[in-house]
Motif scaffolding. Structure first.
Motif, PDB file in Angstrom:
ATOM      1  N   ALA A  33     -91.837 -45.250  18.818  1.00 60.29           N
ATOM      2  CA  ALA A  33     -92.575 -44.577  19.891  1.00 60.29           C
ATOM      3  C   ALA A  33     -93.021 -45.581  20.954  1.00 60.29           C
ATOM      4  CB  ALA A  33     -93.789 -43.844  19.312  1.00 60.29           C
ATOM      5  N   MET A  34     -93.461 -46.759  20.519  1.00 60.24           N
ATOM      6  CA  MET A  34     -93.894 -47.789  21.467  1.00 60.24           C
ATOM      7  C   MET A  34     -92.745 -48.239  22.368  1.00 60.24           C
ATOM      8  SD  MET A  34     -96.305 -49.917  18.799  1.00 60.24           S
ATOM      9  CE  MET A  34     -96.383 -51.416  19.766  1.00 60.24           C
ATOM     10  N   SER A  35     -91.530 -48.243  21.815  1.00 61.75           N
ATOM     11  CA  SER A  35     -90.382 -48.683  22.609  1.00 61.75           C
ATOM     12  C   SER A  35     -89.991 -47.666  23.676  1.00 61.75           C
ATOM     13  CB  SER A  35     -89.189 -48.966  21.692  1.00 61.75           C
ATOM     14  OG  SER A  35     -88.655 -47.766  21.167  1.00 61.75           O
ATOM     15  N   LEU A  36     -90.492 -46.436  23.558  1.00 58.90           N
ATOM     16  CA  LEU A  36     -90.144 -45.393  24.533  1.00 58.90           C
ATOM     17  C   LEU A  36     -91.134 -45.292  25.681  1.00 58.90           C
ATOM     18  CD1 LEU A  36     -88.978 -42.506  22.167  1.00 58.90           C
ATOM     19  CD2 LEU A  36     -87.703 -44.437  23.067  1.00 58.90           C
ATOM     20  N   ILE A  37     -92.211 -46.041  25.610  1.00 58.16           N
ATOM     21  CA  ILE A  37     -93.203 -46.017  26.684  1.00 58.16           C
ATOM     22  C   ILE A  37     -92.553 -46.429  28.006  1.00 58.16           C
ATOM     23  CG2 ILE A  37     -95.251 -47.198  27.594  1.00 58.16           C
ATOM     24  CD1 ILE A  37     -96.128 -45.321  25.543  1.00 58.16           C
ATOM     25  N   GLY A  38     -92.769 -45.632  29.021  1.00 57.03           N
ATOM     26  CA  GLY A  38     -92.267 -45.978  30.352  1.00 57.03           C
ATOM     27  C   GLY A  38     -90.831 -45.575  30.627  1.00 57.03           C
ATOM     28  N   ARG A  39     -90.196 -44.876  29.700  1.00 52.87           N
ATOM     29  CA  ARG A  39     -88.814 -44.400  29.870  1.00 52.87           C
ATOM     30  C   ARG A  39     -87.888 -45.510  30.365  1.00 52.87           C
ATOM     31  NH1 ARG A  39     -87.673 -39.084  29.634  1.00 52.87           N
ATOM     32  NH2 ARG A  39     -89.400 -37.613  29.427  1.00 52.87           N
ATOM     33  N   PRO A  40     -87.576 -46.484  29.541  1.00 53.45           N
ATOM     34  CA  PRO A  40     -86.698 -47.585  29.948  1.00 53.45           C
ATOM     35  C   PRO A  40     -85.297 -47.085  30.280  1.00 53.45           C
ATOM     36  CG  PRO A  40     -86.972 -47.567  27.573  1.00 53.45           C
ATOM     37  CD  PRO A  40     -87.951 -46.570  28.111  1.00 53.45           C
ATOM     38  N   ASP A  41     -84.612 -47.791  31.175  1.00 53.43           N
ATOM     39  CA  ASP A  41     -83.237 -47.421  31.525  1.00 53.43           C
ATOM     40  C   ASP A  41     -82.304 -47.620  30.336  1.00 53.43           C
ATOM     41  OD1 ASP A  41     -83.906 -46.817  34.165  1.00 53.43           O
ATOM     42  OD2 ASP A  41     -83.633 -48.899  34.808  1.00 53.43           O
ATOM     43  N   ILE A  42     -82.554 -48.686  29.571  1.00 49.40           N
ATOM     44  CA  ILE A  42     -81.699 -49.020  28.435  1.00 49.40           C
ATOM     45  C   ILE A  42     -82.577 -49.273  27.217  1.00 49.40           C
ATOM     46  CG2 ILE A  42     -80.026 -50.671  27.510  1.00 49.40           C
ATOM     47  CD1 ILE A  42     -79.173 -51.242  30.399  1.00 49.40           C
ATOM     48  N   LEU A  43     -82.193 -48.683  26.102  1.00 51.63           N
ATOM     49  CA  LEU A  43     -82.956 -48.820  24.864  1.00 51.63           C
ATOM     50  C   LEU A  43     -82.067 -49.428  23.785  1.00 51.63           C
ATOM     51  CD1 LEU A  43     -85.513 -48.213  23.165  1.00 51.63           C
ATOM     52  CD2 LEU A  43     -84.577 -45.936  22.751  1.00 51.63           C
ATOM     53  N   PHE A  44     -82.527 -50.538  23.197  1.00 51.68           N
ATOM     54  CA  PHE A  44     -81.832 -51.167  22.081  1.00 51.68           C
ATOM     55  C   PHE A  44     -82.545 -50.801  20.790  1.00 51.68           C
ATOM     56  CE2 PHE A  44     -80.968 -54.184  25.614  1.00 51.68           C
ATOM     57  CZ  PHE A  44     -79.580 -54.080  25.627  1.00 51.68           C
ATOM     58  N   LEU A  45     -81.804 -50.258  19.854  1.00 52.11           N
ATOM     59  CA  LEU A  45     -82.358 -49.866  18.563  1.00 52.11           C
ATOM     60  C   LEU A  45     -81.569 -50.569  17.462  1.00 52.11           C
ATOM     61  CD1 LEU A  45     -82.724 -46.006  19.141  1.00 52.11           C
ATOM     62  CD2 LEU A  45     -84.543 -47.711  19.223  1.00 52.11           C
ATOM     63  N   ASP A  46     -82.207 -51.505  16.787  1.00 52.56           N
ATOM     64  CA  ASP A  46     -81.547 -52.266  15.730  1.00 52.56           C
ATOM     65  C   ASP A  46     -81.903 -51.643  14.382  1.00 52.56           C
ATOM     66  OD1 ASP A  46     -80.059 -54.175  14.461  1.00 52.56           O
ATOM     67  OD2 ASP A  46     -81.372 -55.860  14.928  1.00 52.56           O
ATOM     68  N   GLU A  47     -80.972 -50.856  13.838  1.00 53.49           N
ATOM     69  CA  GLU A  47     -81.170 -50.127  12.586  1.00 53.49           C
ATOM     70  C   GLU A  47     -82.487 -49.352  12.607  1.00 53.49           C
ATOM     71  OE1 GLU A  47     -80.337 -52.370   9.060  1.00 53.49           O
ATOM     72  OE2 GLU A  47     -78.648 -53.422   9.961  1.00 53.49           O
ATOM     73  N   PRO A  48     -82.621 -48.399  13.535  1.00 54.03           N
ATOM     74  CA  PRO A  48     -83.915 -47.742  13.771  1.00 54.03           C
ATOM     75  C   PRO A  48     -84.441 -46.886  12.635  1.00 54.03           C
ATOM     76  CG  PRO A  48     -82.158 -46.615  14.945  1.00 54.03           C
ATOM     77  CD  PRO A  48     -81.566 -47.881  14.413  1.00 54.03           C
ATOM     78  N   THR A  49     -83.569 -46.355  11.778  1.00 50.44           N
ATOM     79  CA  THR A  49     -84.062 -45.440  10.741  1.00 50.44           C
ATOM     80  C   THR A  49     -84.200 -46.098   9.374  1.00 50.44           C
ATOM     81  OG1 THR A  49     -81.805 -44.665  10.286  1.00 50.44           O
ATOM     82  CG2 THR A  49     -83.085 -43.444  11.921  1.00 50.44           C
ATOM     83  N   THR A  50     -84.084 -47.422   9.325  1.00 52.14           N
ATOM     84  CA  THR A  50     -84.258 -48.135   8.061  1.00 52.14           C
ATOM     85  C   THR A  50     -85.666 -47.890   7.507  1.00 52.14           C
ATOM     86  OG1 THR A  50     -82.704 -49.866   8.684  1.00 52.14           O
ATOM     87  CG2 THR A  50     -84.279 -50.394   6.954  1.00 52.14           C
ATOM     88  N   GLY A  51     -85.752 -47.451   6.275  1.00 50.80           N
ATOM     89  CA  GLY A  51     -87.047 -47.242   5.635  1.00 50.80           C
ATOM     90  C   GLY A  51     -87.695 -45.899   5.918  1.00 50.80           C
ATOM     91  N   LEU A  52     -87.021 -45.035   6.674  1.00 51.38           N
ATOM     92  CA  LEU A  52     -87.602 -43.739   6.993  1.00 51.38           C
ATOM     93  C   LEU A  52     -87.188 -42.686   5.967  1.00 51.38           C
ATOM     94  CD1 LEU A  52     -87.169 -43.437  10.882  1.00 51.38           C
ATOM     95  CD2 LEU A  52     -89.161 -44.223   9.588  1.00 51.38           C
ATOM     96  N   ASP A  53     -88.061 -41.716   5.741  1.00 56.36           N
ATOM     97  CA  ASP A  53     -87.722 -40.600   4.871  1.00 56.36           C
ATOM     98  C   ASP A  53     -86.795 -39.643   5.625  1.00 56.36           C
ATOM     99  OD1 ASP A  53     -89.385 -38.355   6.193  1.00 56.36           O
ATOM    100  OD2 ASP A  53     -90.857 -39.946   5.893  1.00 56.36           O
ATOM    101  N   PRO A  54     -86.146 -38.698   4.940  1.00 59.73           N
ATOM    102  CA  PRO A  54     -85.179 -37.819   5.602  1.00 59.73           C
ATOM    103  C   PRO A  54     -85.733 -37.062   6.808  1.00 59.73           C
ATOM    104  CG  PRO A  54     -84.945 -37.642   3.234  1.00 59.73           C
ATOM    105  CD  PRO A  54     -86.160 -38.496   3.475  1.00 59.73           C
ATOM    106  N   GLU A  55     -86.962 -36.549   6.705  1.00 64.47           N
ATOM    107  CA  GLU A  55     -87.538 -35.810   7.830  1.00 64.47           C
ATOM    108  C   GLU A  55     -87.746 -36.718   9.040  1.00 64.47           C
ATOM    109  OE1 GLU A  55     -90.515 -32.466   6.384  1.00 64.47           O
ATOM    110  OE2 GLU A  55     -90.725 -34.274   5.168  1.00 64.47           O
ATOM    111  N   SER A  56     -88.237 -37.927   8.791  1.00 68.34           N
ATOM    112  CA  SER A  56     -88.477 -38.868   9.893  1.00 68.34           C
ATOM    113  C   SER A  56     -87.162 -39.289  10.539  1.00 68.34           C
ATOM    114  CB  SER A  56     -89.226 -40.099   9.385  1.00 68.34           C
ATOM    115  OG  SER A  56     -90.507 -39.752   8.913  1.00 68.34           O
ATOM    116  N   ARG A  57     -86.112 -39.464   9.724  1.00 70.56           N
ATOM    117  CA  ARG A  57     -84.807 -39.820  10.283  1.00 70.56           C
ATOM    118  C   ARG A  57     -84.314 -38.746  11.239  1.00 70.56           C
ATOM    119  NH1 ARG A  57     -83.301 -41.499   5.027  1.00 70.56           N
ATOM    120  NH2 ARG A  57     -81.942 -39.689   4.804  1.00 70.56           N
TER     121      ARG A  57
END
Length: 255
Positions: free
Chosen positions: A148-172
């Protein structure tokens, strides 16, 4: 692909650590407003590539452009147009979830930091925990807050390095939905993942990084055509464990 359509361009990228070549001639381009998935086994160079693109690491050689800027010679311009979520949650445990988001919003000089924070807290299901210190959050909650913090300000380009690691199925599922919405509204997303299903569901194009080079690059359909035609067989489809879990949890919540 024209310069104006290209959000990220990488040509003949090389990077080595002492006695260890990691990238040995990487080439790919990412079109604006699309989701590009970079796949590869552990140690293949995915994180190194993202670090170079996000100005955290200098390449040994090669040509790199991010939003029209060179990360090595124009790092400030690149940083103003991107956001990065690394493999590990980078939240301040002393601050509450809401305070973490407001801090980033103020650093990005948004006019209404509190409103931006509240919108993201709701989007990621963190409203009830928003006034608790982040140190009390579970690993999955910290990860959601980090994204959520990485989405602040609507960046033009977003890099996500294995973003769902450690998340439960609903969060994924929530994270995948948000990533798809971002691309639909014009944000360019480059993600690395070990979850192949994630790349199938999200990516417009998929590149496979192996032994320091891109060995395949294309849409899912293009990659499928690299293999012999599949045989048609009729089988009884069983629900996946993820489908079973979500069905059970959903029925409990409905009560």
């Amino acid at each position: 692909m024209s310069i104006h359509e290209t959000a990220i361009s990488v040509q003949n990228l090389h990077k080595s650590y002492p006695n260890l070549p990691v990238l040995t001639g990487v080439d790919f381009e990412v079109r604006r407003g699309t989701i590009f998935a970079l796949l590869g086994s552990n140690g293949s160079g995915k994180t190194t590539t993202i670090k170079i693109l996000s100005t955290l690491l200098r390449p040994d050689s090669g040509s790199v452009s991010v939003n029209g800027f060179d990360p090595a010679s124009q790092p400030d311009a690149v940083r103003r147009s991107i956001s990065l979520t690394g493999q590990f949650a980078a939240v301040d445990g002393v601050l509450t979830g809401r305070e973490n988001l407001i801090l980033i919003a103020k650093l990005r000089r948004l006019k209404q930091p509190s409103q931006s924070a509240d919108e993201l807290l709701e989007r990621f299901g963190l409203t009830e925990a928003s006034r608790r210190r982040a140190t009390s959050y579970s690993g999955g909650m910290r990860r959601r807050l980090d994204i959520a913090m990485s989405l602040i300000g609507r960046p033009d380009i977003l890099f996500l390095d294995e973003p769902t690691t450690g998340l439960d199925p609903e969060s994924r599922i929530k994270v995948r939905k948000v990533v798809k919405q971002l691309a639909d509204t014009g944000t360019t997303v480059l993600l690395t993942t070990q979850v192949l299903e994630e790349a199938e569901q999200l990516a417009d194009r998929i590149a496979i990084l192996h032994q320091g080079r891109i060995i395949a690059n294309g849409s899912l359909d293009e990659l499928k055509r690299m293999f012999p035609p599949a045989r048609t067989e009729y089988i009884e489809k069983q629900p996946t464990l993820e489908e079973i879990f979500l069905s059970i949890v959903g029925s409990k919540e409905a009560k």
